[in-house]
Write an enzyme that holds these catalytic residues in place. Structure first.
Site: not given
Length: 375
Positions: A151, A174, A343
């Site tokens: 992220s 991700d 996530h």
């Protein structure tokens, strides 16, 4: 789709409708109670240390957790609001798969890292932090290093590429520029929807699992301690605290009155302790908004321009922007979609991420599988 967009920016997705997730790890028999007791970092990493970095304003201390003694270095960068502890379970798994060394780093203003200017979370500053930590650890001749970021940490990994001279490869987990940029408008609403405090670390762990933020209970038990900490100051005013401790027992009270007063004082003191033991988020992510766009704007082009083998791991089907779509068709990077993950892919499915990364690294001859490990 909006819920899928939200937290490519930060280290977690918003709670999904229906609360509890459908991962097989989460299914428990009737009447069985899940254990939300915190787990120590030492179950997963071999060492912990603070790396001292000189800067214009003085000295910064970056917390790192390490494992392994030989092989290429895997430099792990966490997502926004998380800490190096989010890589704990993954570290134990990857070290059982391949010959490697792991360095998981608390980025500035996160975890237990202490910097002089924690308000500066610009991509440029954090990328320079990564380069400085590598320099302090390894000097002028660093070993081969593969940067792996999730992220926000994935974005910083890409920005850090030019600051690590011995860069071997790059793995981004991700985060896609187009998806992240689309999520910015709704990010503050999500942050406001989260609990502001927790009555205990166990309570925070339970929330993270039941909300779907982290779908792997074991990982949540070790990593949530890096996301929240105990409030240092009492939540009640000093005058209230003082009034509780003073004037409870008067000299002319009888024995029964004294006993009642003592019970009352003990009860009120216990309530004060409970008030003081509130846990809250270590990082106020809502105050980092001015840096969000800088983390992700131009990320796809920057990722594609890195002259090393690259791996993109996504949670479910994500939207590739034009640059990444063309880059994938041209074979400029390898992409793998890991199903049934939230996530926080490396926390939800550490074995899947470790297997994908190990296969990628062995294929590129960066390292070898450990003797006796069957891929």
């Amino acid at each position: 789709m909006e819920k899928q967009l939200h937290l490519n920016l930060l280290g977690s997705r918003p709670p999904l409708a229906g609360g509890f997730q459908s991962s097989s790890k989460m299914k428990m028999g009737p009447g069985r109670k899940r254990d939300f007791t915190p787990l120590p970092w030492s179950h997963y990493f071999e060492t912990m240390e603070d790396v001292e970095v000189e800067n214009e304003n003085g000295k910064d201390l970056f917390r790192i957790y390490c494992s392994g003694s030989h092989g290429p270095v895997l430099l792990l960068l966490h997502g926004g609001g998380h800490s190096a502890l989010s890589w704990a379970v993954f570290t134990a798994v990857i070290c059982s798969r391949i010959n490697c060394r792991v360095v998981a780093m608390d980025l500035r203003a996160h975890g237990d890292t202490k910097v002089k200017n924690p308000e500066d979370l610009s991509a440029d500053t954090m990328a320079k932090d990564v380069g400085k930590v590598v320099e302090v650890l390894y000097g002028e001749n660093p070993p081969p290093i593969m940067i792996i970021g999730h992220s926000m940490g994935g974005a910083i990994a890409v920005h850090s590429a030019n600051h690590v001279p011995s860069l071997l490869g790059l793995c981004v987990i991700d985060v896609v520029e187009g998806t992240a940029m689309d999520a910015l408008n709704s990010m503050q609403n999500f942050l406001r929807s989260r609990p502001k405090t927790f009555k205990s670390l166990e309570n925070a762990i339970e929330w993270s699992v039941k909300s779907g933020q982290i779908r792997n209970i074991e990982s949540a038990r070790v990593s949530m301690g890096g996301q929240v900490n105990k409030c240092e100051e009492s939540t009640s005013s000093p005058s209230v605290s003082n009034s509780i401790g003073e004037g409870i027992i008067e000299e002319d009270e009888d024995e029964e009155g004294v006993e009642e007063s003592m019970k009352k004082k003990m009860k009120e003191d216990d309530q004060e302790i409970k008030k003081e033991s509130i846990f809250t988020w270590r990082v106020d992510l809502s105050k980092t908004e001015k840096y969000w766009e800088g983390w992700f704007r131009g990320l796809s082009a920057l990722f594609l321009s890195c002259p090393v083998p690259k791996l993109l791991l996504l949670a479910g089907v994500d939207r590739l922007d034009k640059d990444l779509t063309i880059g994938q068709m041209q074979g400029k990077f390898q992409m793998q979609v890991l199903s049934q993950c939230g996530h926080t892919v490396h926390e939800d499915a550490p074995e899947k991420v470790a297997d994908a990364l190990a296969t990628f690294m062995v294929r590129h001859k960066f390292t070898e599988f450990k003797e006796g490990f069957l891929c």
